[in-house]
Design a protein around this motif. Structure first.
Motif: not given
Length: 305
Positions: A51, A54, A237, A279-280
């Protein structure tokens, strides 16, 4: 082609068409505090490394290929290892004093009993013939390969990974399974795996202990698309996926503390799977369904759902 060296970007670019707003990057430094990870230049905070990597940059500028300076938090230097220590140095006076003084008898040393090595946890494997969505990333530590096909992605020895856990101690970062140590996060991410095996895209162990859950969802639409929100915090993810078929949406989310949401939503009308996307985010999965027929849907699900 050049590769952008700004933090949070890393994209390749052509210097002749380098747009003034092409690069989205972080001008600040990484900040890790009490389990939360983020950047000093913006507010988002996350828990996992994936995360953190990202988090989108908070500033725009042209791409840059300038080398990072020595103070940059992501400057890579993989020459540091903790298995080579310098020999102690002594001065001439110390050496002479040591020769004149009689050797003192060695003090007895108590030998500790060797510690019993912990039993290694068995390495998880993908079951034979399990369906894997194209583009899913390998879940093993240190591997970034994505699934292409059974023949290309499930062969012995293809995966180079770390079987151990991440180890951060007094500014040094590495893995419990091997000795290389880094001082910065970029260095840590570039330490090559010390073991080889088969890629792990789905696995078996996480689902055995996971709790089956039902996630809340809602949607809104325009003339061309339907936006579906599936609410789940801290989505894994690497273990989660969403697949599109013409009249259905297949969802597999691993999130929170070993929770799993599996669902197949039969849709009201046909969609274009190749144009649809997902999208996460930090609190949900957001899915964009592109309609084949540009007409309003009275409901998300089909009549037989």
């Amino acid at each position: 082609m050049h590769k952008c060296t700004r933090n949070g970007c890393g994209l390749e670019f052509d210097e002749t068409i380098n747009d003034p707003l092409a690069c989205q990057y972080h001008p600040g430094k990484p900040e890790f505090h009490e389990g939360l990870k983020g950047w000093t230049c913006c507010k988002p905070r996350v828990y996992s490394f994936d995360e953190f990597m990202d988090i989108k940059g908070c500033q725009l500028a042209p791409h840059s290929s300038e080398p990072k300076n020595k103070d940059d938090p992501f400057k890579a230097d993989l020459t540091k290892h903790d298995d080579v220590l310098p020999e102690p140095q002594s001065t001439a006076d110390e050496s002479a004093e040591a020769k004149a003084a009689p050797a003192a008898p060695a003090a007895p040393v108590a030998l500790a009993a060797p510690a019993k090595a912990p039993k290694p946890e068995p390495i998880d494997e993908d079951p034979a013939g399990i369906p894997v969505p194209a583009g899913m990333q390998c879940k093993r530590n240190g591997c970034t390969a994505v699934y292409v096909s059974e023949d290309e992605s499930h062969q012995d020895g293809q995966c180079q990974f770390h079987p151990g856990n991440a180890l951060f101690h007094e500014g040094n970062k590495g893995w419990t399974c091997c000795r290389p140590r880094a001082t910065e996060f970029d260095e840590f991410l570039r330490i090559k795996g010390c073991a080889r095996g088969r890629h792990l895209f789905v696995g078996t162990r996480p689902d055995k202990k996971a709790q089956a859950e039902k996630c809340r969802r809602d949607y809104y639409q325009s003339g061309t698309s339907v936006i579906v929100s599936i609410y789940a915090k801290k989505i894994d993810r690497k273990a989660s996926w969403i697949k599109f078929v013409p009249r259905a949406l297949q969802v597999h989310l691993v999130y929170g503390e070993d929770k799993v949401y599996d669902d197949e939503i039969e849709l009201y009308d046909e969609i274009d799977p190749t144009a649809s996307s997902f999208e996460f985010l930090s609190t949900k999965a957001e899915v964009t369904l592109v309609k084949v027929a540009q007409a309003q849907w009275p409901t998300l699900e089909g009549a037989s759902a």
